[in-house]
Design a protein around this motif. Structure first.
Motif, mmCIF file in Angstrom:
data_model
loop_
_atom_site.group_PDB
_atom_site.id
_atom_site.type_symbol
_atom_site.label_atom_id
_atom_site.label_comp_id
_atom_site.label_asym_id
_atom_site.label_seq_id
_atom_site.Cartn_x
_atom_site.Cartn_y
_atom_site.Cartn_z
ATOM 1 N N VAL A 72 0.866 -1.179 0.000
ATOM 2 C CA VAL A 72 0.000 0.000 0.000
ATOM 3 C C VAL A 72 0.905 1.232 0.000
ATOM 4 O O VAL A 72 1.680 1.437 0.923
ATOM 5 N N GLU A 73 0.794 2.032 -1.032
ATOM 6 C CA GLU A 73 1.635 3.218 -1.159
ATOM 7 C C GLU A 73 0.938 4.433 -0.559
ATOM 8 O O GLU A 73 -0.287 4.554 -0.630
ATOM 9 N N ARG A 74 1.720 5.340 0.004
ATOM 10 C CA ARG A 74 1.177 6.528 0.663
ATOM 11 C C ARG A 74 0.333 7.386 -0.264
ATOM 12 O O ARG A 74 -0.560 8.092 0.184
ATOM 13 N N GLU A 75 0.588 7.348 -1.542
ATOM 14 C CA GLU A 75 -0.143 8.170 -2.503
ATOM 15 C C GLU A 75 -1.428 7.502 -2.992
ATOM 16 O O GLU A 75 -2.146 8.079 -3.804
ATOM 17 N N SER A 76 -1.737 6.308 -2.520
ATOM 18 C CA SER A 76 -2.887 5.570 -3.037
ATOM 19 C C SER A 76 -4.174 5.926 -2.301
ATOM 20 O O SER A 76 -4.164 6.382 -1.159
ATOM 21 N N MET A 77 -5.296 5.702 -2.973
ATOM 22 C CA MET A 77 -6.601 5.951 -2.380
ATOM 23 C C MET A 77 -6.821 5.041 -1.174
ATOM 24 O O MET A 77 -7.355 5.476 -0.153
ATOM 25 N N ILE A 78 -6.412 3.801 -1.263
ATOM 26 C CA ILE A 78 -6.629 2.846 -0.170
ATOM 27 C C ILE A 78 -5.854 3.274 1.083
ATOM 28 O O ILE A 78 -6.328 3.111 2.201
ATOM 29 N N TYR A 79 -4.695 3.879 0.905
ATOM 30 C CA TYR A 79 -3.936 4.416 2.040
ATOM 31 C C TYR A 79 -4.722 5.557 2.679
ATOM 32 O O TYR A 79 -4.833 5.641 3.902
ATOM 33 N N LEU A 117 -7.811 5.871 2.818
ATOM 34 C CA LEU A 117 -8.953 5.307 3.535
ATOM 35 C C LEU A 117 -8.555 4.690 4.874
ATOM 36 O O LEU A 117 -9.412 4.376 5.688
ATOM 37 N N GLY A 118 -7.240 4.490 5.085
ATOM 38 C CA GLY A 118 -6.774 3.962 6.368
ATOM 39 C C GLY A 118 -6.170 2.583 6.323
ATOM 40 O O GLY A 118 -5.780 2.044 7.356
ATOM 41 N N VAL A 119 -6.090 1.978 5.156
ATOM 42 C CA VAL A 119 -5.509 0.635 5.032
ATOM 43 C C VAL A 119 -3.991 0.752 4.923
ATOM 44 O O VAL A 119 -3.481 1.635 4.230
ATOM 45 N N ARG A 120 -3.286 -0.131 5.602
ATOM 46 C CA ARG A 120 -1.827 -0.119 5.599
ATOM 47 C C ARG A 120 -1.275 -1.484 5.215
ATOM 48 O O ARG A 120 -1.924 -2.518 5.445
ATOM 49 N N SER A 121 -0.075 -1.490 4.664
ATOM 50 C CA SER A 121 0.614 -2.755 4.384
ATOM 51 C C SER A 121 0.737 -3.526 5.690
ATOM 52 O O SER A 121 1.038 -2.948 6.734
ATOM 53 N N LEU A 175 -10.375 -4.929 9.901
ATOM 54 C CA LEU A 175 -8.965 -5.247 9.705
ATOM 55 C C LEU A 175 -8.323 -5.597 11.036
ATOM 56 O O LEU A 175 -8.774 -5.151 12.086
ATOM 57 N N GLU A 176 -7.246 -6.364 10.959
ATOM 58 C CA GLU A 176 -6.396 -6.569 12.119
ATOM 59 C C GLU A 176 -5.057 -5.928 11.816
ATOM 60 O O GLU A 176 -4.465 -6.170 10.762
ATOM 61 N N ARG A 177 -4.613 -5.068 12.734
ATOM 62 C CA ARG A 177 -3.324 -4.397 12.562
ATOM 63 C C ARG A 177 -2.540 -4.540 13.863
ATOM 64 O O ARG A 177 -2.933 -4.015 14.887
ATOM 65 N N ARG A 178 -1.456 -5.287 13.794
ATOM 66 C CA ARG A 178 -0.583 -5.497 14.955
ATOM 67 C C ARG A 178 -1.371 -5.921 16.193
ATOM 68 O O ARG A 178 -1.188 -5.411 17.282
ATOM 69 N N GLY A 179 -2.317 -6.853 15.988
ATOM 70 C CA GLY A 179 -3.075 -7.404 17.099
ATOM 71 C C GLY A 179 -4.316 -6.623 17.497
ATOM 72 O O GLY A 179 -5.075 -7.064 18.349
ATOM 73 N N SER A 180 -4.549 -5.470 16.887
ATOM 74 C CA SER A 180 -5.729 -4.663 17.207
ATOM 75 C C SER A 180 -6.720 -4.704 16.046
ATOM 76 O O SER A 180 -6.337 -4.785 14.900
ATOM 77 N N SER A 181 -8.006 -4.604 16.390
ATOM 78 C CA SER A 181 -9.051 -4.599 15.394
ATOM 79 C C SER A 181 -9.361 -3.162 14.985
ATOM 80 O O SER A 181 -9.449 -2.270 15.823
ATOM 81 N N ILE A 182 -9.519 -2.953 13.677
ATOM 82 C CA ILE A 182 -9.836 -1.644 13.122
ATOM 83 C C ILE A 182 -11.013 -1.817 12.158
ATOM 84 O O ILE A 182 -11.019 -2.742 11.344
ATOM 85 N N ASN A 183 -12.008 -0.946 12.259
ATOM 86 C CA ASN A 183 -13.143 -0.987 11.351
ATOM 87 C C ASN A 183 -13.135 0.256 10.471
ATOM 88 O O ASN A 183 -12.974 1.369 10.955
ATOM 89 N N LEU A 184 -13.304 0.028 9.164
ATOM 90 C CA LEU A 184 -13.302 1.114 8.184
ATOM 91 C C LEU A 184 -14.519 0.998 7.281
ATOM 92 O O LEU A 184 -14.961 -0.114 6.978
ATOM 93 N N THR A 185 -15.021 2.122 6.841
ATOM 94 C CA THR A 185 -16.021 2.140 5.786
ATOM 95 C C THR A 185 -15.291 2.462 4.495
ATOM 96 O O THR A 185 -14.595 3.470 4.404
ATOM 97 N N VAL A 186 -15.412 1.582 3.511
ATOM 98 C CA VAL A 186 -14.686 1.731 2.247
ATOM 99 C C VAL A 186 -15.691 1.957 1.118
ATOM 100 O O VAL A 186 -16.533 1.090 0.852
ATOM 101 N N PRO A 187 -15.652 3.130 0.476
ATOM 102 C CA PRO A 187 -16.548 3.368 -0.660
ATOM 103 C C PRO A 187 -16.126 2.501 -1.851
ATOM 104 O O PRO A 187 -14.944 2.271 -2.076
#
Length: 66
Positions: free
Chosen positions: A4-11, A13-17, A52-64
């Protein structure tokens, strides 16, 4: 999730590699086949809730989608 690149739309939205997709709209994602099936079912949706799970924590996102 990878590359996931910093310049991308998915980034923006909050999604990370390194994130792991656990569920979409409350439906568990355990295999690539699960993800593909849900993708096909949600073609007409305007947005989805992604857990999503990120480093053991749960994250919820709304993705258009459109």
């Amino acid at each position: 999730v990878s590359n996931v690149e910093r310049e991308s739309m998915i980034y923006d939205l909050g999604v990370r590699s390194g994130d792991v997709i656990r569920a979409v709209n409350g439906q568990p994602i355990r295999t690539p086949e699960d993800a593909f099936k849900l993708y096909q079912e949600m073609q007409n949706e305007t947005a989805v809730e992604v857990e999503l799970e990120r480093r053991g924590s749960s994250i919820n996102l709304t993705v258009p989608l459109q």
